[in-house]
Design an enzyme around this catalytic site. Structure first.
Site, PDB file in Angstrom:
ATOM      1  CG  MET A   1      -6.778  -2.287  -3.258  1.00 51.20           C
ATOM      2  SD  MET A   1      -5.022  -2.619  -3.065  1.00 51.20           S
ATOM      3  CE  MET A   1      -4.359  -0.972  -3.122  1.00 51.20           C
ATOM      4  CB  CYS A   2     -11.112   0.609  -1.686  1.00 45.05           C
ATOM      5  SG  CYS A   2     -12.435  -0.368  -2.418  1.00 45.05           S
ATOM      6  CD  GLU A   3      -5.612   4.535  -2.822  1.00 46.99           C
ATOM      7  OE1 GLU A   3      -5.016   4.789  -1.759  1.00 46.99           O
ATOM      8  OE2 GLU A   3      -5.052   4.127  -3.851  1.00 46.99           O
TER       9      GLU A   3
ATOM     10  CB  ILE B   1     -11.583   6.546  -2.424  1.00 41.74           C
ATOM     11  CG1 ILE B   1     -11.470   7.952  -1.836  1.00 41.74           C
ATOM     12  CG2 ILE B   1     -12.038   6.634  -3.875  1.00 41.74           C
ATOM     13  CD1 ILE B   1     -10.556   8.841  -2.614  1.00 41.74           C
TER      14      ILE B   1
ATOM     15  CG  ASN C   1      -7.779  -1.875   0.465  1.00 42.03           C
ATOM     16  OD1 ASN C   1      -7.607  -3.016   0.073  1.00 42.03           O
ATOM     17  ND2 ASN C   1      -6.991  -0.883   0.132  1.00 42.03           N
TER      18      ASN C   1
END
Lengths: 257, 257
Positions: free
Chosen positions: A1-3, A78, A108
């Site tokens: 998972m992205c932030e 990110i 995300n």
């Protein structure tokens, strides 16, 4: 998972404190090592910094941490790659010009089974991510609905984008932040939190690194600053955690929807 | 007058040497103090750094000078404002996505009497400059002529852009650099020079600051690197000075037109 990380404020504000927490998740406290990006609006213009290196050892991320760029609207991301290789064109945030305005977006989550359903004809993605394709599809749908000229009232546009986000959620996880520089929209699929700070300001303690900031020393009594993040960034404040399908619209720090 | 700088190379190359000369013109050896910008392509993606501060004392320009970003296609601009206030949205280079590709452009010169003639309906400028309006008009004309899908052969597209540039020259001075990341076009109205460096490489001495580089130590024998600038940047090399209405097309360092 992205932030995801975003900020909406009524006065140009630097995001060094929150960004410092976020970059730790790019390789130190989190697994998000496939690049990062951040967009700052100044007036109608914006600047987007991107890097395919992990944010925790990026030279450019070091610049952002040490050099406070003040902005009323910021979007950052990110990346942990799932669709599309690690490359600059696959790095969020993505930007398109519509109605003479920069629209900037980050996502995300991961979508599947969308290939036949999302076929923008005009807003063509540059990279290979499901994220940019979804953004292009949104931009094209908005153009089809509202035409080539900007409507006076943008609230119906954001309501329509929320409908489109509901459709995208059928294909998987779709947490999204989107801004035109004045409005900031946050759409939650499974992880998205927000907090609005205003006077009296207090201290905040970052969760991901040993850092405290006293906002009372950094702000004036009229400042209103909203921060949106995948997960709360601080340990001593009350964040609102959004539920599936919920969304928010902020205008220069203040919640509108 | 503004300063233009561009590079086209067959291998990712850093532009620190040329950029160091250029930024001196932003407030030290030249009067170009109203901001600057630079775009680097990496694959289909690009990163654009912009600042409204003079380049000679910009923190971000310092980053570019100290941190070599390698790219096959670079466009840079230092601005002396004549149309449009000093702001980020009025700072070159400008970027638009067409056919799933980033097109990046910078202009030097000033146009007058164009207001009734350049009316793009879809590619709407974000800022107030004549430069961005001319770029939007070019993008729209190209879309009208070649449609929504990228032609297999781009040479006719650049030939058409040269025709459009001839039309724009009727309104004043129109020196332009434009790239899609692979091709780099340079159109001269009154000031534009270029040089192609290849083996055997020698030393080059910057005109604007006390700096020499020995390209033989920085390159491999197969490197081909073309640099385009408003005025020659070095004192000991032969630059080709373009005449009014002349234009060039480079593809990864090599001249195509």
């Amino acid at each position: 998972m992205c932030e995801l990380l975003a900020m909406s404020a009524n006065v140009p504000t630097d995001i060094v404190f929150s960004f410092t927490g976020l970059v730790e998740r790019g390789g130190v406290t989190g697994p998000h090592v496939d690049g990062w990006g951040i967009a700052f609006y100044e007036g109608k213009g914006n600047r987007i910094f991107k890097d395919v290196k992990p944010s925790c050892d990026s030279h450019i991320a070091g610049l952002i941490k040490s050099y406070p760029i003040k902005s009323v609207s910021v979007i950052s991301h990110i990346r942990q790659a799932n669709r599309g290789e690690v490359s600059l064109e696959n790095t969020h945030p993505f930007n398109r010009v519509l109605w003479g305005k920069n629209w900037t977006y980050a996502h995300n989550g991961q979508l599947t089974g969308y290939e036949d359903q999302l076929n923008p004809q005009y807003f063509i993605p540059v990279g290979e991510t499901d994220s940019e394709l979804a953004f292009c599809w949104i931009m094209e749908k908005v153009t089809e609905r509202f035409g080539d000229k900007e409507p006076e009232d943008l609230i119906p546009v954001f309501n329509y984008i929320a409908e489109l986000a509901n459709e995208l959620r059928r294909f998987g996880v779709f947490n999204m932040i989107l801004t035109d520089g004045k409005f900031l929209m946050a759409y939650c699929s499974n992880h998205l939190s927000h907090i609005t700070r205003r006077a009296p300001f207090g201290k905040a303690i970052l969760k991901d690194t040993d850092m405290t900031v006293d906002f009372d020393k950094e702000t004036t009594p009229n400042d209103v600053v909203t921060v949106i993040a995948t997960r709360p960034l601080t340990t001593n404040e009350e964040w609102t955690v959004l539920k599936e399908g919920q969304w928010r619209l902020f205008e220069l720090g203040e919640q509108r929807i």
